[in-house]
Design a protein around this motif. Structure first.
Motif, PDB file in Angstrom:
ATOM      1  N   THR A 181     -14.275 -37.138 -21.785  1.00 41.60           N
ATOM      2  CA  THR A 181     -14.412 -38.540 -21.413  1.00 41.60           C
ATOM      3  C   THR A 181     -15.703 -38.849 -20.651  1.00 41.60           C
ATOM      4  O   THR A 181     -16.054 -40.015 -20.502  1.00 41.60           O
ATOM      5  CB  THR A 181     -13.222 -39.000 -20.551  1.00 41.60           C
ATOM      6  N   HIS A 182     -16.374 -37.835 -20.117  1.00 38.55           N
ATOM      7  CA  HIS A 182     -17.584 -38.068 -19.322  1.00 38.55           C
ATOM      8  C   HIS A 182     -18.631 -36.991 -19.613  1.00 38.55           C
ATOM      9  O   HIS A 182     -18.297 -35.884 -20.035  1.00 38.55           O
ATOM     10  CB  HIS A 182     -17.274 -38.019 -17.823  1.00 38.55           C
ATOM     11  N   ILE A 183     -19.865 -37.341 -19.345  1.00 35.57           N
ATOM     12  CA  ILE A 183     -20.950 -36.372 -19.385  1.00 35.57           C
ATOM     13  C   ILE A 183     -21.674 -36.462 -18.045  1.00 35.57           C
ATOM     14  O   ILE A 183     -21.856 -37.547 -17.500  1.00 35.57           O
ATOM     15  CB  ILE A 183     -21.921 -36.626 -20.558  1.00 35.57           C
ATOM     16  N   MET A 184     -22.022 -35.323 -17.482  1.00 34.87           N
ATOM     17  CA  MET A 184     -22.732 -35.279 -16.204  1.00 34.87           C
ATOM     18  C   MET A 184     -23.993 -34.453 -16.375  1.00 34.87           C
ATOM     19  O   MET A 184     -24.031 -33.519 -17.164  1.00 34.87           O
ATOM     20  CB  MET A 184     -21.850 -34.637 -15.129  1.00 34.87           C
TER      21      MET A 184
ATOM     22  N   SER B 272     -30.484 -34.003 -12.105  1.00 35.49           N
ATOM     23  CA  SER B 272     -31.913 -34.236 -12.220  1.00 35.49           C
ATOM     24  C   SER B 272     -32.502 -34.234 -10.815  1.00 35.49           C
ATOM     25  O   SER B 272     -32.035 -34.951  -9.940  1.00 35.49           O
ATOM     26  CB  SER B 272     -32.177 -35.577 -12.910  1.00 35.49           C
ATOM     27  N   VAL B 273     -33.492 -33.440 -10.597  1.00 37.75           N
ATOM     28  CA  VAL B 273     -34.089 -33.255  -9.278  1.00 37.75           C
ATOM     29  C   VAL B 273     -34.688 -34.562  -8.754  1.00 37.75           C
ATOM     30  O   VAL B 273     -35.277 -35.327  -9.503  1.00 37.75           O
ATOM     31  CB  VAL B 273     -35.180 -32.167  -9.357  1.00 37.75           C
ATOM     32  N   ASN B 274     -34.500 -34.831  -7.466  1.00 36.39           N
ATOM     33  CA  ASN B 274     -35.063 -36.030  -6.838  1.00 36.39           C
ATOM     34  C   ASN B 274     -36.488 -35.762  -6.382  1.00 36.39           C
ATOM     35  O   ASN B 274     -36.742 -35.485  -5.220  1.00 36.39           O
ATOM     36  CB  ASN B 274     -34.207 -36.458  -5.644  1.00 36.39           C
ATOM     37  N   ARG B 275     -37.399 -35.866  -7.320  1.00 35.75           N
ATOM     38  CA  ARG B 275     -38.823 -35.733  -7.019  1.00 35.75           C
ATOM     39  C   ARG B 275     -39.554 -36.903  -7.649  1.00 35.75           C
ATOM     40  O   ARG B 275     -39.084 -37.510  -8.603  1.00 35.75           O
ATOM     41  CB  ARG B 275     -39.378 -34.425  -7.591  1.00 35.75           C
ATOM     42  N   GLU B 276     -40.711 -37.189  -7.110  1.00 33.44           N
ATOM     43  CA  GLU B 276     -41.519 -38.315  -7.592  1.00 33.44           C
ATOM     44  C   GLU B 276     -41.730 -38.256  -9.104  1.00 33.44           C
ATOM     45  O   GLU B 276     -41.610 -39.267  -9.802  1.00 33.44           O
ATOM     46  CB  GLU B 276     -42.865 -38.327  -6.850  1.00 33.44           C
TER      47      GLU B 276
ATOM     48  N   GLY C  24     -26.873 -46.303 -18.999  1.00 33.19           N
ATOM     49  CA  GLY C  24     -25.517 -46.410 -18.468  1.00 33.19           C
ATOM     50  C   GLY C  24     -25.077 -45.298 -17.537  1.00 33.19           C
ATOM     51  O   GLY C  24     -23.954 -45.324 -17.036  1.00 33.19           O
ATOM     52  N   TYR C  25     -25.933 -44.328 -17.279  1.00 32.38           N
ATOM     53  CA  TYR C  25     -25.586 -43.286 -16.313  1.00 32.38           C
ATOM     54  C   TYR C  25     -25.585 -43.898 -14.916  1.00 32.38           C
ATOM     55  O   TYR C  25     -26.341 -44.815 -14.627  1.00 32.38           O
ATOM     56  CB  TYR C  25     -26.600 -42.137 -16.354  1.00 32.38           C
ATOM     57  N   LYS C  26     -24.743 -43.388 -14.034  1.00 29.94           N
ATOM     58  CA  LYS C  26     -24.671 -43.848 -12.652  1.00 29.94           C
ATOM     59  C   LYS C  26     -25.264 -42.781 -11.738  1.00 29.94           C
ATOM     60  O   LYS C  26     -25.047 -41.601 -11.933  1.00 29.94           O
ATOM     61  CB  LYS C  26     -23.216 -44.100 -12.236  1.00 29.94           C
ATOM     62  N   ASP C  27     -25.992 -43.233 -10.729  1.00 29.75           N
ATOM     63  CA  ASP C  27     -26.556 -42.340  -9.721  1.00 29.75           C
ATOM     64  C   ASP C  27     -25.455 -42.021  -8.722  1.00 29.75           C
ATOM     65  O   ASP C  27     -25.111 -42.843  -7.884  1.00 29.75           O
ATOM     66  CB  ASP C  27     -27.740 -43.036  -9.046  1.00 29.75           C
ATOM     67  N   LYS C  28     -24.860 -40.833  -8.806  1.00 35.64           N
ATOM     68  CA  LYS C  28     -23.656 -40.546  -8.033  1.00 35.64           C
ATOM     69  C   LYS C  28     -23.756 -39.325  -7.133  1.00 35.64           C
ATOM     70  O   LYS C  28     -22.793 -38.984  -6.475  1.00 35.64           O
ATOM     71  CB  LYS C  28     -22.489 -40.332  -8.996  1.00 35.64           C
ATOM     72  N   SER C  29     -24.855 -38.651  -7.099  1.00 34.84           N
ATOM     73  CA  SER C  29     -24.879 -37.367  -6.431  1.00 34.84           C
ATOM     74  C   SER C  29     -25.945 -37.301  -5.346  1.00 34.84           C
ATOM     75  O   SER C  29     -27.007 -37.882  -5.470  1.00 34.84           O
ATOM     76  CB  SER C  29     -25.170 -36.294  -7.474  1.00 34.84           C
TER      77      SER C  29
END
Length: 56
Positions: free
Chosen positions: A8-11, A14-18, A31-36
């Motif tokens: 039902t989901h894909i996760m 992705s590293v938080n870099r510039e 449609g992906y949500k920033d959740k982490s």
């Protein structure tokens, strides 16, 4: 792929870099949500002397 197996989901991570900002925009626009949120700390600067140091 996956839907026929009850997925039902894909996760993804992705590293938080510039240099990843464009990739993040790509995911959000699809449609992906920033959740982490992640945290890191260099272990060579952390000294655990006893069990008391592990308590919150």
């Amino acid at each position: 792929m996956g839907i026929g197996q009850g997925v039902t989901h894909i996760m993804l991570n992705s590293v938080n870099r510039e240099e990843r900002k464009l990739a993040h925009k790509f995911y959000l626009n699809r449609g992906y949500k920033d959740k982490s949120t992640g945290f890191s700390k260099p272990l060579d600067k952390q000294i655990i002397k006893n069990e008391e140091d592990l308590k919150i």
